[in-house]
Write a protein that holds these residues in place. Structure first.
Motif, short mmCIF file in Angstrom:
data_model
loop_
_atom_site.label_atom_id
_atom_site.label_comp_id
_atom_site.label_asym_id
_atom_site.label_seq_id
_atom_site.Cartn_x
_atom_site.Cartn_y
_atom_site.Cartn_z
N LEU A 150 31.67 12.81 -39.54
CA LEU A 150 32.62 11.82 -39.03
C LEU A 150 32.06 11.07 -37.83
N SER A 151 32.54 9.86 -37.65
CA SER A 151 32.24 9.10 -36.44
C SER A 151 33.14 9.59 -35.31
N LEU A 152 32.90 9.09 -34.10
CA LEU A 152 33.76 9.47 -32.98
C LEU A 152 35.21 9.08 -33.25
N LYS A 153 35.41 7.91 -33.79
CA LYS A 153 36.76 7.47 -34.13
C LYS A 153 37.36 8.35 -35.21
N GLY A 154 36.52 8.75 -36.17
CA GLY A 154 37.01 9.63 -37.23
C GLY A 154 37.43 10.99 -36.71
N VAL A 155 36.65 11.53 -35.75
CA VAL A 155 37.02 12.82 -35.15
C VAL A 155 38.35 12.69 -34.41
N ARG A 156 38.51 11.61 -33.67
CA ARG A 156 39.77 11.41 -32.94
C ARG A 156 40.95 11.29 -33.89
N ASN A 157 40.80 10.50 -34.96
CA ASN A 157 41.90 10.32 -35.91
C ASN A 157 42.23 11.62 -36.64
N LEU A 158 41.20 12.37 -37.01
CA LEU A 158 41.44 13.66 -37.66
C LEU A 158 42.21 14.60 -36.73
N ALA A 159 41.85 14.60 -35.46
CA ALA A 159 42.54 15.47 -34.50
C ALA A 159 43.99 15.03 -34.30
N LEU A 160 44.23 13.74 -34.27
CA LEU A 160 45.60 13.25 -34.10
C LEU A 160 46.47 13.64 -35.29
N ILE A 161 45.96 13.40 -36.50
CA ILE A 161 46.73 13.72 -37.70
C ILE A 161 46.87 15.23 -37.86
N GLY A 162 45.74 15.94 -37.74
CA GLY A 162 45.77 17.39 -37.88
C GLY A 162 46.62 18.05 -36.80
N GLY A 163 46.55 17.53 -35.57
CA GLY A 163 47.34 18.09 -34.49
C GLY A 163 48.83 17.90 -34.73
N ALA A 164 49.22 16.73 -35.23
CA ALA A 164 50.64 16.50 -35.53
C ALA A 164 51.13 17.44 -36.62
N LEU A 165 50.33 17.61 -37.68
CA LEU A 165 50.71 18.53 -38.75
C LEU A 165 50.77 19.97 -38.26
N ALA A 166 49.77 20.39 -37.47
CA ALA A 166 49.76 21.76 -36.96
C ALA A 166 50.91 22.01 -36.00
N LEU A 167 51.25 20.99 -35.21
CA LEU A 167 52.37 21.14 -34.27
C LEU A 167 53.68 21.31 -35.04
N GLU B 61 46.08 28.32 -35.22
CA GLU B 61 44.62 28.34 -35.32
C GLU B 61 44.07 26.92 -35.42
N PHE B 62 44.79 26.05 -36.14
CA PHE B 62 44.35 24.66 -36.30
C PHE B 62 44.80 23.80 -35.12
N LEU B 63 45.83 24.26 -34.42
CA LEU B 63 46.30 23.52 -33.25
C LEU B 63 45.26 23.53 -32.14
N LYS B 64 44.51 24.63 -32.03
CA LYS B 64 43.54 24.78 -30.94
C LYS B 64 42.45 23.70 -30.96
N PRO B 65 41.70 23.50 -32.07
CA PRO B 65 40.67 22.44 -32.02
C PRO B 65 41.24 21.04 -31.94
N ILE C 98 33.05 35.87 -39.13
CA ILE C 98 32.66 37.22 -39.53
C ILE C 98 33.88 38.04 -39.95
N SER C 99 34.97 37.94 -39.21
CA SER C 99 36.20 38.66 -39.58
C SER C 99 36.80 38.06 -40.84
N TYR C 100 37.57 38.87 -41.54
CA TYR C 100 38.29 38.40 -42.73
C TYR C 100 39.44 37.49 -42.31
N GLY C 101 39.67 36.43 -43.07
CA GLY C 101 40.81 35.56 -42.82
C GLY C 101 40.52 34.12 -43.19
N GLY C 102 41.42 33.52 -43.97
CA GLY C 102 41.23 32.14 -44.38
C GLY C 102 41.53 31.14 -43.27
N SER C 103 42.66 31.33 -42.59
CA SER C 103 43.02 30.41 -41.50
C SER C 103 41.94 30.38 -40.43
#
Length: 406
Positions: A77-94, A125-129, A348-353
């Motif tokens: 992703l570009s810098l703009k793409g990273v920002r947009n992904l974080a905005l959308i993903g953050g809203a969904l995770a919230l 877990e997804f809210l953190k990044p 290393i630990s088990y877990g999908g999330s």
């Protein structure tokens, strides 16, 4: 993977030339170790609960495969793409984190998970990044956006309000461990952003006070701290078993499949996977794992020292702080260096999330720290003055030495 030719101008070739190969190699090593240690730890856990012997292994193969795909796609992703992904993903995770308070699965008195057909998801877990990138973006706007009256954009205030909203949701679950990590991520970003030292020390004092309130308010926090400080109080079975595993492993370990800790601990495949590594493969592998995590963190910080974009610096510093803290908390708990906390060891630990969220986190780090060349640098206009040509030549030389940054 074939190394692309220097004349190859495709997107994939440019990605390969500009990505941080050291960090990418370390991530591949961690994923490989995750496969190996799952082969050692999960059959005994599956047998204890009456499931198929290979159930956890096959699921983790799928999880790590998805994590690898998420990592590679995010790193392009570009810098703009990273920002947009974080905005959308953050809203969904919230929104999903809020839903856990209403429809979440309750495990050991906490509502942190949402049940899905093949797995349970922990939205925090997804809210953190996503929070780390959004907070970095808001803080960077303070220096790049000016309001009409000449004031700076209140990016720091906006980031603080977002943090307080997330903190309230995590406290309500409760998930004190994740709240502590996100708090440390945000405090690190404020420090990097130039927060005056007096205010920074005040924040540290508030964090200590908040921990004291958690100790007085939540019984499970109080129990873990008391068991850590007073070895003769409470149940120490998991920690004692974990420490015996490291002692049994010694320098070179008992050998693959010869460990006993996985037969005794219910979370040997998750929170105590580091003890399985210590018993079966010994101190040398444990030191190697620690070194891989440390190299990822230090490598990212070193690349940021040559960066000038405030969004990149603030976002990547927050992301790598969260990654390093999660690894330290897991290994420190297993070695009884800190009070126990149910947090996975990245990849290393088990877990999908956990696997997919960590892949998202490091994919963003790789995307943010990619080398970027200004468009048209090697194809300048035909008409150019001698002064601009001299500047262009210097820019080319600097870029070839790896010193050019946008």
């Amino acid at each position: 993977m074939a190394i692309p030719a220097r004349t190859d101008s495709s997107h994939a070739a440019q990605w390969w030339r500009n990505i941080d190969h050291v960090t990418l190699t370390c991530i591949v090593i961690l994923i490989g170790l995750g496969y190996i240690l799952m082969l050692a730890a999960t059959p005994a856990v599956a047998h204890r609960i009456g499931a198929s012997r290979d159930m956890f292994i096959l699921k983790q193969v799928v999880f790590l495969g998805l994590a690898g795909a998420v990592l590679l796609l995010t790193s392009t992703l570009s810098l703009k793409g990273v920002r947009n992904l974080a905005l959308i993903g953050g809203a969904l995770a919230l929104g999903a984190t809020f839903m856990t308070l209403v429809h979440g699965m309750e495990i050991k008195g906490a509502r942190r998970w949402i049940a899905l057909p093949m797995m349970s998801v922990q939205p925090s877990e997804f809210l953190k990044p996503c929070f780390a990138v959004v907070a970095g973006w808001l803080l960077s706007l303070r220096d790049t956006v000016r309001l009409k009256n000449g004031w700076r954009f209140p990016g720091r205030l906006a980031a603080i309000l977002l943090f307080l909203l997330i903190a309230a949701l995590l406290q309500a679950q409760p998930d004190i461990g994740m709240l502590s990590v996100i708090t440390m991520v945000f405090v690190t970003q404020l420090f990097v952003d130039g927060l005056p030292i007096a205010f920074f020390m005040g924040l540290v004092g508030l964090m200590i006070g908040a921990f004291g309130m958690a100790y007085l308010t939540f019984s499970h926090v109080r129990s873990r701290v008391q068991r850590f400080l007073h070895p003769d109080v409470g149940d120490h079975y998991q920690i004692d078993t974990s420490l015996r595993a490291f002692g049994n492993g010694g320098l070179l370990g008992r050998g693959p499949g010869e460990g006993r800790v996985k037969d005794l601990l219910p979370d040997a495949h998750a929170d105590f996977i580091f003890a399985v590594a210590g018993e079966e493969y010994g101190l040398l592998l444990c030191l190697f794992i620690i070194g891989v995590y440390a190299l990822i963190v230090l490598r990212t910080l070193l690349r940021l020292t040559r960066e000038t974009n405030p969004f990149v610096i603030l976002s990547a510093s927050g992301l790598i702080t969260g990654f390093g803290l999660q690894a330290f908390i897991n290994m420190g708990s297993t070695l009884h260096l800190i009070p126990t906390k149910g947090m996975t060891l990245p990849f290393i630990s088990y877990g999908g999330s956990s696997a997919i969220s960590i892949a998202l986190e490091l994919g963003m780090v790789l995307a943010l720290t990619r080398r970027r060349v200004e468009p048209g640098l090697f194809a300048p206009p035909a008409a150019t003055s001698s002064a601009s040509a001299l500047q262009l030549g210097r820019a080319r030389a600097a870029m070839l030495e790896g010193e050019l940054r946008p």
